[in-house]
Design an enzyme around this catalytic site. Structure first.
Site, PDB file in Angstrom:
ATOM      1  N   GLY A 122     -42.534   6.013  -9.183  1.00  0.00           N
ATOM      2  CA  GLY A 122     -41.693   5.596  -8.060  1.00  0.00           C
ATOM      3  C   GLY A 122     -40.591   4.681  -8.559  1.00  0.00           C
ATOM      4  N   CYS A 144     -46.578   6.231 -14.567  1.00  0.00           N
ATOM      5  CA  CYS A 144     -45.338   5.446 -14.496  1.00  0.00           C
ATOM      6  C   CYS A 144     -45.513   4.253 -13.537  1.00  0.00           C
ATOM      7  CB  CYS A 144     -44.168   6.346 -14.116  1.00  0.00           C
ATOM      8  SG  CYS A 144     -42.580   5.552 -14.398  1.00  0.00           S
ATOM      9  N   TYR A 145     -44.852   4.255 -12.379  1.00  0.00           N
ATOM     10  CA  TYR A 145     -45.040   3.142 -11.438  1.00  0.00           C
ATOM     11  C   TYR A 145     -46.527   2.983 -11.100  1.00  0.00           C
ATOM     12  CZ  TYR A 145     -44.713   0.217  -7.259  1.00  0.00           C
ATOM     13  OH  TYR A 145     -44.865  -0.794  -6.362  1.00  0.00           O
ATOM     14  N   HIS A 183     -44.356  10.638 -18.008  1.00  0.00           N
ATOM     15  CA  HIS A 183     -44.641  11.596 -16.929  1.00  0.00           C
ATOM     16  C   HIS A 183     -45.314  12.856 -17.485  1.00  0.00           C
ATOM     17  CE1 HIS A 183     -42.576   9.626 -13.580  1.00  0.00           C
ATOM     18  NE2 HIS A 183     -41.813   9.103 -14.519  1.00  0.00           N
ATOM     19  N   GLU A 242     -46.547  15.229 -15.916  1.00  0.00           N
ATOM     20  CA  GLU A 242     -46.292  16.391 -15.051  1.00  0.00           C
ATOM     21  C   GLU A 242     -45.000  17.124 -15.401  1.00  0.00           C
ATOM     22  OE1 GLU A 242     -45.986  13.256 -14.386  1.00  0.00           O
ATOM     23  OE2 GLU A 242     -44.508  12.777 -12.850  1.00  0.00           O
ATOM     24  N   ASP A 282     -41.825  33.594   4.018  1.00  0.00           N
ATOM     25  CA  ASP A 282     -42.722  32.635   4.669  1.00  0.00           C
ATOM     26  C   ASP A 282     -43.225  33.128   6.027  1.00  0.00           C
ATOM     27  OD1 ASP A 282     -42.065  31.184   2.472  1.00  0.00           O
ATOM     28  OD2 ASP A 282     -40.699  29.827   3.502  1.00  0.00           O
ATOM     29  N   LYS A 322     -44.066  27.634  -2.778  1.00  0.00           N
ATOM     30  CA  LYS A 322     -43.487  28.970  -2.586  1.00  0.00           C
ATOM     31  C   LYS A 322     -44.225  30.057  -3.381  1.00  0.00           C
ATOM     32  CE  LYS A 322     -40.146  31.289  -0.658  1.00  0.00           C
ATOM     33  NZ  LYS A 322     -39.636  31.074   0.700  1.00  0.00           N
TER      34      LYS A 322
END
Ligand code: XMP
Length: 515
Positions: free
Chosen positions: A57, A84-85, A174, A176, A232, A372
């Site tokens: 963040g 991180c944060y 990070h 990710e 969708d 998605k």
């Protein structure tokens, strides 16, 4: 909607990467949800997470107003990973110290050489050195008691730390982000080796859980869905139909602005489903409303409003329903700020919005927790045809914003044929990285020569972009032979076009669509 018992909770402190954390956890095969950092403690306990991840963040933990967490989270006996944060917050909450990075060494941003203690629990499955993705203005200066430093970089003495007794883990980088070479492996180690996840989440069992939960929610009630023919709403319709059959009514408003044959394809598929399917042929009406309109935003507004009006009219005939089904997907939920502290980045420009006068009690969003590509996977699981589930994005206002200037039936017909040829050739040639591709009918006419005669006809533009998020894009490097074939076919097969150009502009400064 519950997807089995194994769930990971990602608490969101506003990082732009929080969707990526969720993506990775699901790729590992575990269901997860992103929730705001302010989630109440008793909600967290009743969520029953197998593990908790604290996201990154933009704030500083020592700032009074920065987002904090209930410290009781650290006494739940659940493994926690801070990123991180989230890592700084863990250190700060448990008695460590966090300072501006400048006071330690340099701020780090981007790819960073990092060294790991491979004897640690978190880094046991990776090599001692690799690149990580750093993005932080603060650093941990002192780790709390009970923790051990397990990674460092030139600018960050505590790039990783862990307390294996209490099962707390933290990384300053990070994992990710794909640039962190071993990031996926680190997340997997945390979830599988440390938290003991079985990782059995699959679309097949998600489908069954979703169907069961829709059934119990809808009961004997009736549901209404506006079917657009996009991925969708089609997947939502297929899922709902398996769950509640004829208690679902699908209204497909055909505004006449779809691509070649699409309206009929939608009807062909859904008229065979065990639902009540209504196609409203509103092509004439939309064309009348759009006559003489050339300003793009004006076109969008007319189409949006008219769409709702037609849908409402149909809904009134049906009468009171209990549920209105919406095809909202997870990125919309996260981006619209419902689950997030992050800035809203994308403004949604979908046709529709919520109809004011449809009489319903509750909204049901069966795809609310899916990304998605997961929606597409679910569509396949439900037996929808591949051409439908793998469809590229198509704007709600359809071809109306691809006929530049005013719209006529003739221009739409010309565009539809040319667009179809272009798409077919791109698909036949298996052009890589073509994420969205379509034709645009410009309102420029130019002189040409065909046979022995002079022509004065339209210029057609081809647009094909490579992008992952549609917020930035580059033009796709389509091989010349493919462009040549497309151009040749279009001028020969489609009347009223005598010139074809390829749009070689990036976004920014251009946008993907011309209008
Ligand atoms: P732009 O043109 O903004 O497009 O670079 C980015 C992505 O959004 C799609 N797009 C729309 N989608 N309604 C939609 O539902 C719209 O009015 C609209 N305008 C653009 C575009 O096709 C691309 O995928």
């Amino acid at each position: 909607m519950d997807a089995g018992t194994e769930k990971v909770l990602i608490l969101d402190f506003g990082s732009q990467y929080n969707q990526l954390i969720a993506r990775r956890v699901r790729e590992i095969g575990i269901y997860c949800e992103v929730k705001p950092f302010s989630m109440a403690f008793d909600e967290i306990t009743s969520f029953g997470p197998l593990a908790i991840i604290l996201s990154g963040g933009p704030s500083s933990v020592y700032d009074e107003k920065s987002p904090k967490i209930d410290p009781r989270l650290f006494s739940m006996g659940v493994p926690v990973l801070g990123i991180c944060y989230g890592a700084q917050l863990m250190a700060y909450t448990l008695g460590g110290k966090v300072v501006p990075a400048d006071s330690l060494a340099n701020r780090e941003y981007g790819r960073t050489e990092t060294e790991f203690d491979t004897g640690s629990a978190l880094f046991r499955n990776i090599t001692p050195r690799s690149i990580t993705w750093m993005s932080h203005g603060d650093s941990v200066e002192r780790i709390p008691d009970g923790f051990k430093a397990i990674a460092h970089s030139a600018g960050c003495p505590f790039a990783g730390f862990e307390d294996t007794k209490r099962n707390f883990y933290a990384v300053q980088f990070h994992p990710e982000v794909k640039h962190s070479e071993k990031g996926f492996e680190i997340l997997r180690t945390f979830l599988i080796d440390i938290a003991g996840a079985k990782a059995q989440w699959s679309m097949a069992n998600y489908k069954q859980t979703a169907i069961d939960s829709i059934r119990s929610k809808v009961g004997d009630g009736k549901a209404l869905l506006a079917l657009s023919g996009g991925v969708d709403s089609s997947v939502a319709a297929a899922l709902m139909s398996q769950a509640i059959g004829e208690k679902l009514t699908c209204v497909f408003v055909d505004h006449g602005l779809m691509r070649k044959d699409e309206g009929d394809q939608v009807e062909e598929i859904f008229s065979h489903y065990p639902v009540r399917f209504i196609r409203v042929n509103a092509q004439k009406l939309f064309l009348e409303k759009l006559a003489g309109v050339s300003e793009p935003e004006h076109k969008r507004k007319i189409i949006g409003e008219e769409f709702i009006r037609v849908f409402e009219k149909e809904a009134k005939k049906i009468g009171k329903v209990d549920f209105l089904v919406q095809g909202t997907i997870y990125p919309d939920v996260i981006e619209s700020g419902l689950g997030s502290n992050a800035a809203v980045i994308k403004s949604h420009h979908n046709v529709g919005g919520l109809p004011d006068y449809v009489d319903f009690k509750e909204i049901i969003e069966p795809l609310r927790f899916l990304f998605k590509d997961e929606v597409r996977q679910l569509g396949r699981e439900l037996g929808l045809p591949e051409y439908l589930v793998s469809r590229q994005p198509f704007p709600g206002p359809g071809l109306a914003i691809r006929v530049i200037g005013d719209i006529t039936e003739e221009k739409l017909a010309v565009l539809r044929e040319a667009d179809w040829i272009f798409r077919t050739e791109i698909e036949n040639a298996k052009v890589t990285d073509a994420n969205q591709y379509f034709a645009v009918l410009t309102n420029t006419r130019s002189v040409g020569v065909m046979g022995d005669g002079r022509t004065y006809e339209y210029t057609l533009a081809l647009r094909c972009v490579s992008t992952t998020d549609f917020m930035t894009a580059t033009f796709t490097r389509i091989p010349y032979e493919v462009l040549e074939k497309v151009s040749h076919r279009i001028v020969n097969e489609v009347p009223h076009i005598n010139r074809v150009v390829y749009d070689i502009t990036a976004k920014p400064p251009a946008t993907v669509e011309w209008e």
